[in-house]
Design an enzyme around this catalytic site. Sequence first.
Site, PDB file in Angstrom:
ATOM      1  N   VAL A 176      26.543  47.904  34.630  1.00  0.00           N
ATOM      2  CA  VAL A 176      26.767  48.074  33.189  1.00  0.00           C
ATOM      3  C   VAL A 176      28.229  47.672  33.011  1.00  0.00           C
ATOM      4  O   VAL A 176      29.134  48.403  33.396  1.00  0.00           O
ATOM      5  CB  VAL A 176      26.532  49.537  32.752  1.00  0.00           C
ATOM      6  CG1 VAL A 176      26.917  49.698  31.295  1.00  0.00           C
ATOM      7  CG2 VAL A 176      25.086  49.932  32.970  1.00  0.00           C
ATOM      8  N   PRO A 177      28.477  46.466  32.474  1.00  0.00           N
ATOM      9  CA  PRO A 177      29.815  45.861  32.601  1.00  0.00           C
ATOM     10  C   PRO A 177      30.852  46.479  31.668  1.00  0.00           C
ATOM     11  O   PRO A 177      31.261  45.861  30.683  1.00  0.00           O
ATOM     12  CB  PRO A 177      29.562  44.386  32.277  1.00  0.00           C
ATOM     13  CG  PRO A 177      28.357  44.400  31.413  1.00  0.00           C
ATOM     14  CD  PRO A 177      27.533  45.596  31.768  1.00  0.00           C
ATOM     15  N   CYS A 178      31.322  47.661  32.011  1.00  0.00           N
ATOM     16  CA  CYS A 178      32.336  48.312  31.169  1.00  0.00           C
ATOM     17  C   CYS A 178      33.678  47.591  31.293  1.00  0.00           C
ATOM     18  O   CYS A 178      34.579  47.834  30.498  1.00  0.00           O
ATOM     19  CB  CYS A 178      32.462  49.791  31.511  1.00  0.00           C
ATOM     20  SG  CYS A 178      32.828  50.120  33.221  1.00  0.00           S
ATOM     21  N   HIS A 179      33.792  46.696  32.287  1.00  0.00           N
ATOM     22  CA  HIS A 179      35.042  45.924  32.387  1.00  0.00           C
ATOM     23  C   HIS A 179      35.116  44.865  31.287  1.00  0.00           C
ATOM     24  O   HIS A 179      36.153  44.240  31.099  1.00  0.00           O
ATOM     25  CB  HIS A 179      35.149  45.267  33.776  1.00  0.00           C
ATOM     26  CG  HIS A 179      34.037  44.329  34.102  1.00  0.00           C
ATOM     27  ND1 HIS A 179      32.847  44.748  34.656  1.00  0.00           N
ATOM     28  CD2 HIS A 179      33.909  42.983  33.931  1.00  0.00           C
ATOM     29  CE1 HIS A 179      32.056  43.701  34.828  1.00  0.00           C
ATOM     30  NE2 HIS A 179      32.655  42.622  34.394  1.00  0.00           N
TER      31      HIS A 179
END
Lengths: 268, 169
Positions: A176-179
């Site tokens: 889950v690409p929170c970056h």
Amino acid sequence: MTPAKITAANEMNRSEFNDREVDTLIRRARPAIRRAMRRLKRPEARVGVIASPLGRLLVTEGPRGIANVHFLWSKSADRPLEMLRHRFDLIENENWRAALERELGRYFHGDCSVLDRRVDLTLVESEFQRRALGHLRSIPNGAVTTYQGLAAALGYPDAQRAIGNTMASNPVPLFVPCHRVIRSDGTIGNYGGGVDRKLMLLRGEGFRLKRDLKVPAEAVLGHRKTRIYCRPQCSAARRANPVNALIFADPAHARGAGLRACKLCNPG
Amino acid sequence: MADTEKVRIPPPFEEAMKSLEREIMRFILRSTADREDSLDLFQETWLRAYRAYPSLRSADGLRPWVFSIAANLCRNRARDRARRARVIAGGGLEGDIAERIHLSAGGSPDGMIGLKRDLQNLPGKQGRALRMRKIEGLEYTEIATALDCSAESARASVYQAMKKLKASR
């Protein structure tokens, strides 16, 4: 107790109730245990430590997908392991671990399709957080959104701090690409695994970030509804609803996501 | 920070329990001296241990921990029985320990009856500590974990139990 005494004690144990008698009783107890376990049994999950260019990751995959990724360089594994063991029966599986390590290796060589694996968000506490993390998965490779933009997309335009907390507690970073969430002023903001790692991930996805950690000049603004991308200075971009806006690393990434160039500003 | 730390993932519960099943069943059999009760208590021990297994940090402490669950269940069952004034088919465990202590000391068969009674009259903690030490062969540290006390206290309980038995002879 000395080994001799232990052996003597074991000898006495055996003579008292012989193994056959004890085994018979255990066999008799098993069906009832099995029936009760059907109700109590936690789902099984595979777990393993994966070496990556970011450092070591503790990854857990349950029956519904990747449930947890823990950065081992930032915190001890004791607490996440205890939390995971309350939800899952953890099983170490070397084949699965090695396969996942190879897949993640492909991601760090530019193949972002690896991150499309199913994820299990059961460890996420609230519905708001689940929605925010679910929405994040729709942000394509080579694009970022802002905390404010994500909050607005969920229907809470003032909830950027709640979004920040959600990103900080994301149980499945990378997948889950929170970056891919940055600040509205264009700086990259913080990251649970450390700003250096966020910088490394964003650079790996095409952002030519410099020391000031600001989104570079070649970045373009894309609009998910109109499927058009513009220069940030374009009058059309300023008029666009920020809910659907994404920042792409460069025109090539925007075109890769299926967007066309704006005819007013002609971003290339 | 913790990047080089070795991650110790405890083994699955069933796998960890496999090597302990016989010991636990024997312990329960001795404590209850009743086969049907033993089946019940073995199942209950298994399920309670499974529920609480995630709280156990390391599989190293599994043995004394499961023994403590079994010992607590056996004690509760004995209390329950006493409260309901049921007659427990008795003497099995105490008889065995008595026989061992008695014969190792070279005593006569007549003295056995008194020794059995004395064993039954031992305070609960001392009796359990003696059983774990003399029959199960547990270390004092393991008995301490099972009885939720210090190793010194476990050693003292065994010592006091033996002293009482010797004094009564």
